[in-house]
Design an enzyme around this catalytic site. Sequence first.
Site, PDB file in Angstrom:
ATOM      1  N   HIS B 243       0.816  -1.220   0.000  1.00  0.00           N
ATOM      2  CA  HIS B 243       0.000   0.000   0.000  1.00  0.00           C
ATOM      3  C   HIS B 243       0.849   1.269   0.000  1.00  0.00           C
ATOM      4  O   HIS B 243       1.937   1.298   0.551  1.00  0.00           O
ATOM      5  CB  HIS B 243      -1.017   0.021   1.136  1.00  0.00           C
ATOM      6  CG  HIS B 243      -0.481  -0.110   2.527  1.00  0.00           C
ATOM      7  ND1 HIS B 243      -1.312  -0.190   3.610  1.00  0.00           N
ATOM      8  CD2 HIS B 243       0.779  -0.195   3.021  1.00  0.00           C
ATOM      9  CE1 HIS B 243      -0.576  -0.303   4.704  1.00  0.00           C
ATOM     10  NE2 HIS B 243       0.675  -0.316   4.380  1.00  0.00           N
ATOM     11  N   ASN B 244       0.340   2.272  -0.681  1.00  0.00           N
ATOM     12  CA  ASN B 244       0.958   3.612  -0.747  1.00  0.00           C
ATOM     13  C   ASN B 244       2.209   3.654  -1.618  1.00  0.00           C
ATOM     14  O   ASN B 244       2.861   4.706  -1.696  1.00  0.00           O
ATOM     15  CB  ASN B 244       1.335   4.140   0.649  1.00  0.00           C
ATOM     16  CG  ASN B 244       0.255   3.907   1.677  1.00  0.00           C
ATOM     17  OD1 ASN B 244      -0.923   3.989   1.359  1.00  0.00           O
ATOM     18  ND2 ASN B 244       0.638   3.586   2.892  1.00  0.00           N
TER      19      ASN B 244
END
Lengths: 358, 358, 358
Positions: B243-244
């Site tokens: 994620h990210n």
Amino acid sequence: MGATRPGIAIGELAAQFGCELIGDPDARVGHVATLANAGPGTLAFLANPKYRPKLAQCAASAVVLSAEDAAGCATNALITDDPYVTYARIATVLHPSTGHAPGIHAAASCDPTAEIHPTAHVAPGAVIEAGAEVCEGAFIGPQCVVGRHARVGPHSVLTANVTVAHHCEIGARVTLHPASVIGSDGFGYARAAEGWLKVPQVGRVVLGDDVDVGAGTTIDRGAVEDTVIGHGVKLDNQIQIGHNVRIGDHTIVAACSGVSGSTVIGKRCLVAGAVGFVGHLNICDDVTVTGQTMVNRSIDKPGVYSSALPMDEAARWRRNSARFRRLDDLARTVKRLEKAVASIGESAATTPDREGDD
Amino acid sequence: MGATRPGIAIGELAAQFGCELIGDPDARVGHVATLANAGPGTLAFLANPKYRPKLAQCAASAVVLSAEDAAGCATNALITDDPYVTYARIATVLHPSTGHAPGIHAAASCDPTAEIHPTAHVAPGAVIEAGAEVCEGAFIGPQCVVGRHARVGPHSVLTANVTVAHHCEIGARVTLHPASVIGSDGFGYARAAEGWLKVPQVGRVVLGDDVDVGAGTTIDRGAVEDTVIGHGVKLDNQIQIGHNVRIGDHTIVAACSGVSGSTVIGKRCLVAGAVGFVGHLNICDDVTVTGQTMVNRSIDKPGVYSSALPMDEAARWRRNSARFRRLDDLARTVKRLEKAVASIGESAATTPDREGDD
Amino acid sequence: MGATRPGIAIGELAAQFGCELIGDPDARVGHVATLANAGPGTLAFLANPKYRPKLAQCAASAVVLSAEDAAGCATNALITDDPYVTYARIATVLHPSTGHAPGIHAAASCDPTAEIHPTAHVAPGAVIEAGAEVCEGAFIGPQCVVGRHARVGPHSVLTANVTVAHHCEIGARVTLHPASVIGSDGFGYARAAEGWLKVPQVGRVVLGDDVDVGAGTTIDRGAVEDTVIGHGVKLDNQIQIGHNVRIGDHTIVAACSGVSGSTVIGKRCLVAGAVGFVGHLNICDDVTVTGQTMVNRSIDKPGVYSSALPMDEAARWRRNSARFRRLDDLARTVKRLEKAVASIGESAATTPDREGDD
């Protein structure tokens, strides 16, 4: 799982599988168990010497083992030269594959030009595309896709959520476990001024007979010619096979390994888990590779190959890995010291002691 | 794959792709072949010098190659500065993508609130959820899922068994290979007294244009903001993107690599197979990472980075890795020896020889 | 994701989650944001000291942080002992899971002998096989397969393209992310004269309550007994769990790791990404393993364990790894030098300096 079976007399099993029987030939076994947790009506086996101590208290109705272990067995013994092979054969009799009814489920979707043998089973949610062929006794599980002009050989099983892309060939008695992918495009790009240019991947994947492909394993189609997996090859879960790879008959590969494009692996190789092969290599027959090895050059001699460091406590590992970053300097220092010591030794008319290396 | 095509005159190809032609402009090619196995009617190429010896016997109707190799070519030659790029372009003409009929198959399941362009194709077994958008010319293959309010851009292809989770955005001309997953929840947990507490993952995945995502590759949605994959990024099979993460335009990543959460990778990077990036790093543009490397710190200088040891025979590898466990001790011993030798040298009024390092 | 919510007064949040509030209790927050990009109506948090500098300009309507950071906060502060845990709880209130309507979609395919609770949801394309059980409040997403006699516990979620094989047991409040596979056959083969003989895999997979299984993660069923995943275990994406493995409660494993067959891992362990466990090990409770480690022996002492080398520039790395191939020779040379120096020292009636190690 749970269904009580009347069981089979172990005298019959001994006759069928060529075992010597010590004990009661009328004792019956219905399912398998571990030595530690076996009870009446079960069959256990001893192949790994580590579990020998469990033999004395084993409550199975029979244990498959080798002659040397028979004396220590508390129950009926089926003696054989290779207990694990014999256990595999008997377990297959006790736990046969679930059969399947022939026919196409109403919730499957089959292109009218696909050829599906009347003895094959197509489950709900399966999709068979145009021109595909599904042979006698094959099983196409739920959510599986058989692409255009692909062929699934006799008695092969696509368990669930499997993708076989267009034109690929699956041999006989193959099992494709869930979420496996056969025939995804190979990873071929040419670097052009405007970015990466896709190179068409026009080869197929061809799987031989008796191949098993694990859950989540992916096998790319060839760039020009085919990616070829030999007969009897067993691939564990989450393995990646790049385009143009060829794997010889009866090679076995453990989970999470990857083979880069155009590498050729021989027959009867044993590849442990998380091994990575770089591309364009040739690996001869009968090679063993240990876990997490990076195979970065061709191998032309059978043997065992490795490259992963063993685990250590983090504090010591950090000290050692910091030293590794200066290993070349260390080696140079040692070289200098050797010369200095030799020169001192000469001037003292003595020679360094070269004996007694450990 | 079998279909005989009338072929294209290589004079036309030379004109279209700016090649110098040596040989017969009326020779026709219909499909591609390898130098080794090419026959009449095929086009081969030479980009890797390793295959140069095949040129003298090549039976292709034409070979794409560079000027320096033209002299050794036994057949018609298409001369170009970058043979692999030119081959990619010609192969795309010879082997165009299979078109698809517009429309929604009766065995697909589309929410009435989904917007599906009339030129898009939705295959049997596909599911398009509420509020999703499928743009012009897109292809949603069998068993694919397009989640709530997700968007699939123009001419993008979801091959088969692909999952695009809710609210994710797929650019134009993207290909998602089988069993890939876009927008699974990021791995975010807070350690509370009662166990691991899930942290809601409210970001999306945004894929730029011309992105390819390999079979079995998974890209997690952002925790708060989005996970972003730039234009022209090519991801091979079984890659994990946390994620990210942000990946810059035209970066290419080979199979089985993983990028931990919140790491940012620059543009035009080349990442080999089985590389692991730890989280929260910044990798600048134009970085190359070799296979099986553990990228454990940020990189602010373009260049080549590594950390995997090469394979060795197991016996020698075991000896060396046992020594590694005591490398810090070895370095300390060498340090002590240096001092001892220096002290002996001084007392003998001589200095250790520091010249002649290898 | 765009939907404007009226928001919740932070005074209410402070009361509900036991925070000290500095600022305006009537300020309202509707969704979460990062410190860097927060705006009015959003809630941010500070848990990682690295982001402390963002606090002074943060435009969120409230920030969750610890007492020591409160002074530097430019906006309303919710003070708590463990900001990440409190943030997780509040974010779950602000971003609740999307509910689902109870019922079976017309495009799902459920065997008439399956038991599906009336409050469960079965999405289009899902397949529920004979004898399976889906408990209250469970969600079976599109293209998911629940095999024969498998059981999905209360309020568990199978997102999309998930396979749960026959007879497996899924606990309560479990989430299975896309393309995960529960209950594929273990990798068990006996080497017979004619090739690899499959050993039937008759165990199941049993997942405890509150387990999360990442996208593309595969968990094999046991060979004889079950593969067991404890309560509260969190598995990231693309993890492979072999047959007979047991993982203790509240252990967490990051992406791309693999656990070979019959290994037992304790409770509350922290396993980083791309770690490989060989088979038949015992790992005690409270062990931490760093990224890319090869765990090749059992661990009976809590602590941190490692084996991966850190990245280096390729040129230096090549020099060092070349030296590694001769590390045993280097160690032998140092041993020889030690003896030579000692012997010279003795003959000079001096002892090597053993002090001053760095």
